[in-house]
Write a protein that holds these residues in place. Structure first.
Motif, mmCIF file in Angstrom:
data_model
loop_
_atom_site.group_PDB
_atom_site.id
_atom_site.type_symbol
_atom_site.label_atom_id
_atom_site.label_comp_id
_atom_site.label_asym_id
_atom_site.label_seq_id
_atom_site.Cartn_x
_atom_site.Cartn_y
_atom_site.Cartn_z
ATOM 1 N N ILE A 84 -47.453 -31.780 -10.894
ATOM 2 C CA ILE A 84 -48.591 -32.136 -10.060
ATOM 3 C C ILE A 84 -48.254 -31.986 -8.576
ATOM 4 C CG2 ILE A 84 -50.048 -34.077 -9.345
ATOM 5 C CD1 ILE A 84 -50.906 -32.933 -11.982
ATOM 6 N N GLY A 85 -49.214 -31.479 -7.806
ATOM 7 C CA GLY A 85 -49.008 -31.254 -6.392
ATOM 8 C C GLY A 85 -48.884 -32.543 -5.578
ATOM 9 N N HIS A 86 -48.024 -32.498 -4.563
ATOM 10 C CA HIS A 86 -47.884 -33.552 -3.560
ATOM 11 C C HIS A 86 -47.656 -34.924 -4.179
ATOM 12 C CE1 HIS A 86 -49.337 -35.121 0.627
ATOM 13 N NE2 HIS A 86 -48.034 -35.265 0.443
ATOM 14 N N HIS A 87 -46.787 -34.971 -5.193
ATOM 15 C CA HIS A 87 -46.319 -36.236 -5.778
ATOM 16 C C HIS A 87 -47.454 -37.107 -6.326
ATOM 17 C CE1 HIS A 87 -42.792 -34.945 -3.525
ATOM 18 N NE2 HIS A 87 -43.543 -34.944 -2.441
ATOM 19 N N GLY A 88 -48.558 -36.459 -6.702
ATOM 20 C CA GLY A 88 -49.683 -37.221 -7.242
ATOM 21 C C GLY A 88 -50.614 -37.778 -6.187
ATOM 22 N N GLU A 137 -51.581 -29.897 -20.983
ATOM 23 C CA GLU A 137 -51.291 -30.913 -21.986
ATOM 24 C C GLU A 137 -50.380 -31.992 -21.407
ATOM 25 O OE1 GLU A 137 -49.406 -31.249 -26.523
ATOM 26 O OE2 GLU A 137 -49.683 -29.295 -25.558
ATOM 27 N N TYR A 138 -49.488 -31.554 -20.509
ATOM 28 C CA TYR A 138 -48.530 -32.467 -19.889
ATOM 29 C C TYR A 138 -48.626 -32.365 -18.370
ATOM 30 C CZ TYR A 138 -46.299 -32.106 -24.511
ATOM 31 O OH TYR A 138 -46.042 -32.088 -25.851
ATOM 32 N N ALA A 139 -48.491 -33.502 -17.689
ATOM 33 C CA ALA A 139 -48.437 -33.525 -16.230
ATOM 34 C C ALA A 139 -47.171 -34.256 -15.807
ATOM 35 C CB ALA A 139 -49.657 -34.223 -15.646
ATOM 36 N N ILE A 140 -46.382 -33.616 -14.930
ATOM 37 C CA ILE A 140 -45.172 -34.221 -14.397
ATOM 38 C C ILE A 140 -45.438 -34.648 -12.955
ATOM 39 C CG2 ILE A 140 -42.696 -33.958 -14.020
ATOM 40 C CD1 ILE A 140 -43.544 -33.461 -16.937
ATOM 41 N N ILE A 141 -45.105 -35.880 -12.629
ATOM 42 C CA ILE A 141 -45.236 -36.365 -11.261
ATOM 43 C C ILE A 141 -43.863 -36.791 -10.773
ATOM 44 C CG2 ILE A 141 -46.289 -38.070 -9.738
ATOM 45 C CD1 ILE A 141 -48.625 -38.243 -11.689
ATOM 46 N N SER A 142 -43.403 -36.153 -9.703
ATOM 47 C CA SER A 142 -42.097 -36.476 -9.128
ATOM 48 C C SER A 142 -42.300 -37.358 -7.896
ATOM 49 C CB SER A 142 -41.356 -35.187 -8.743
ATOM 50 O OG SER A 142 -40.064 -35.487 -8.251
ATOM 51 N N CYS A 143 -41.826 -38.597 -7.980
ATOM 52 C CA CYS A 143 -41.972 -39.531 -6.867
ATOM 53 C C CYS A 143 -40.949 -40.644 -7.005
ATOM 54 C CB CYS A 143 -43.398 -40.101 -6.818
ATOM 55 S SG CYS A 143 -43.883 -40.997 -8.299
ATOM 56 N N LYS A 145 -39.606 -44.728 -6.781
ATOM 57 C CA LYS A 145 -40.096 -46.072 -7.082
ATOM 58 C C LYS A 145 -40.535 -46.784 -5.807
ATOM 59 C CE LYS A 145 -37.877 -47.374 -11.400
ATOM 60 N NZ LYS A 145 -37.011 -48.373 -12.069
ATOM 61 N N ASN A 146 -41.708 -47.409 -5.879
ATOM 62 C CA ASN A 146 -42.209 -48.229 -4.777
ATOM 63 C C ASN A 146 -42.177 -47.495 -3.439
ATOM 64 O OD1 ASN A 146 -42.451 -50.508 -6.581
ATOM 65 N ND2 ASN A 146 -40.234 -50.802 -6.367
ATOM 66 N N ASN A 147 -42.522 -46.196 -3.469
ATOM 67 C CA ASN A 147 -42.474 -45.406 -2.244
ATOM 68 C C ASN A 147 -43.572 -45.841 -1.271
ATOM 69 O OD1 ASN A 147 -44.897 -43.313 -2.468
ATOM 70 N ND2 ASN A 147 -43.953 -43.452 -4.501
ATOM 71 N N ARG A 148 -43.326 -45.614 0.014
ATOM 72 C CA ARG A 148 -44.225 -46.112 1.053
ATOM 73 C C ARG A 148 -45.564 -45.379 1.094
ATOM 74 N NH1 ARG A 148 -43.506 -43.398 6.266
ATOM 75 N NH2 ARG A 148 -42.009 -41.689 6.106
ATOM 76 N N TYR A 149 -45.655 -44.240 0.407
ATOM 77 C CA TYR A 149 -46.911 -43.486 0.370
ATOM 78 C C TYR A 149 -47.824 -43.945 -0.775
ATOM 79 C CZ TYR A 149 -43.886 -40.488 3.162
ATOM 80 O OH TYR A 149 -43.012 -40.016 4.104
ATOM 81 N N LYS A 150 -47.271 -44.820 -1.626
ATOM 82 C CA LYS A 150 -47.989 -45.305 -2.814
ATOM 83 C C LYS A 150 -48.324 -44.175 -3.777
ATOM 84 C CE LYS A 150 -49.938 -49.276 -0.358
ATOM 85 N NZ LYS A 150 -48.867 -50.172 -0.823
ATOM 86 N N HIS A 151 -47.478 -43.140 -3.794
ATOM 87 C CA HIS A 151 -47.624 -42.058 -4.782
ATOM 88 C C HIS A 151 -47.126 -42.537 -6.152
ATOM 89 C CE1 HIS A 151 -47.146 -38.868 -1.338
ATOM 90 N NE2 HIS A 151 -48.405 -39.279 -1.464
ATOM 91 N N PRO A 152 -47.792 -42.111 -7.236
ATOM 92 C CA PRO A 152 -49.028 -41.319 -7.264
ATOM 93 C C PRO A 152 -50.241 -42.209 -6.994
ATOM 94 C CG PRO A 152 -48.351 -41.850 -9.494
ATOM 95 C CD PRO A 152 -47.284 -42.406 -8.598
ATOM 96 N N HIS A 153 -51.270 -41.600 -6.416
ATOM 97 C CA HIS A 153 -52.469 -42.361 -6.102
ATOM 98 C C HIS A 153 -53.307 -42.601 -7.365
ATOM 99 C CE1 HIS A 153 -52.197 -40.906 -1.667
ATOM 100 N NE2 HIS A 153 -51.437 -41.941 -1.901
ATOM 101 N N LYS A 154 -54.002 -43.705 -7.355
ATOM 102 C CA LYS A 154 -54.790 -44.110 -8.530
ATOM 103 C C LYS A 154 -55.837 -43.059 -8.890
ATOM 104 C CE LYS A 154 -57.427 -48.018 -10.369
ATOM 105 N NZ LYS A 154 -56.644 -48.021 -11.601
ATOM 106 N N GLU A 155 -56.413 -42.412 -7.871
ATOM 107 C CA GLU A 155 -57.441 -41.405 -8.145
ATOM 108 C C GLU A 155 -56.894 -40.274 -9.029
ATOM 109 O OE1 GLU A 155 -58.088 -42.458 -3.694
ATOM 110 O OE2 GLU A 155 -56.509 -42.648 -5.210
ATOM 111 N N THR A 156 -55.662 -39.855 -8.737
ATOM 112 C CA THR A 156 -55.056 -38.766 -9.515
ATOM 113 C C THR A 156 -54.735 -39.224 -10.928
ATOM 114 O OG1 THR A 156 -54.109 -37.814 -7.500
ATOM 115 C CG2 THR A 156 -53.137 -37.131 -9.597
#
Length: 295
Positions: free
Chosen positions: A218-222, A238-244, A246-257
């Protein structure tokens, strides 16, 4: 200086362990296997847990391809991981764009491994991170090869890594310079979006690029700036990978995604929750393995 000496010590210990089985070094600790593709199958794609950043290792037919190298703080984790997975030469390195969370450890990768060709967008950044990467390349007589959307890397029988973006030479947002690639192996495919945002997604849709795929990084860490509804519908993964991290300051991944992916019934794998994620395939079947490095 202390950081560099400690890093060299780690590398020396890992190299020693590779030659003396009494060390029993393994990257398989705390791994949970979801399916049963055999070990001798050809393709392994490692979505490496580098905290808040990106780093993906593709291993196939004796080729090693590294997409991004995570932030500066990731070198202690990334280099041992590569060594532990028998990486000596990295045939192709792709620096998707010059943000620190993608190329922070790239200088250490270049210094410590035999590098073939490095691709990056035609974009410079006046930061220590980017300058250190360029210096490391020059020290080995290497240069940046400009990534274009007409490049295709042949990684052996039945497998191609196509460059889909950047599509234009000038963007206002650095993220949209991201090198976007698609890996195709027989009947399966994987899409790696870097930090490309919805503008690039719209351009790929406009140009009718084949982005239908089984697995998407997924683009831009979700972030909500990526993974538009129209884009996700056409990709239909079928599968989505999100690289981010823990508890990052950007709150990635965002709930909308996350909501979009859940509504589309896409299986979500996150490095902040699962650690490193490994996708394996024989060209027809896909299996996922996770390594919870927090344990």
């Amino acid at each position: 200086m202390k950081r560099r000496l400690f890093l060299k010590l780690i590398i020396m210990v890992l190299i020693f362990c590779r030659f003396f089985t009494s060390c029993n070094y393994s990257t398989n600790d705390n791994m949970e296997t979801n399916n049963s593709i055999e070990k001798n199958d050809i393709l392994r794609v490692h979505f490496i847990d580098v905290g808040q950043g990106d780093s993906t290792l593709i291993q196939v037919n004796g080729f090693n391809v590294l997409i991004d190298a995570g932030p500066n703080s990731a070198s202690y984790k990334l280099l041992p991981y590569l060594i532990g997975n028998d990486v000596e030469k990295i045939d192709y390195v792709i620096a998707t764009h010059p943000d620190e969370d993608h190329i922070g450890s790239m200088d250490e990768v270049i210094k410590n491994f035999n590098i073939g060709i490095l691709y990056a967008p035609k974009l410079t950044k006046n930061t220590d991170t980017f300058i250190n990467m360029v210096k490391a390349l020059k020290s080995k007589g290497l240069k940046i090869n400009v990534a274009k959307d007409d490049i295709a890397l042949n990684l052996g029988e039945d497998i191609i890594l196509d460059f889909l973006a950047p599509i234009e030479e000038n963007y206002e947002e650095v993220n949209n310079y991201s090198v976007v690639t698609k890996l195709t192996y027989k009947n399966i495919s994987m899409l790696f979006m870097g930090d490309a945002e919805d503008l690039v997604e719209a351009q790929l849709l406009r140009d009718k690029v084949d982005i239908d795929t089984d697995v998407i990084k997924i683009g831009h860490h979700g972030s909500s700036s990526s993974t538009s509804d129209d884009f996700l519908r056409v990709v239909s993964p079928e599968y989505a990978i999100i690289s981010c991290g823990k508890n990052n300051r950007y709150k990635h991944p965002h709930k909308e995604t996350i909501n979009k992916l859940e509504n589309a019934k896409v299986a979500i794998y996150r490095t902040d929750l699962l650690g490193t994620i490994i996708i394996s395939s024989d060209g027809n079947n896909i299996t996922t393995t996770t390594m919870d490095q927090a344990k």
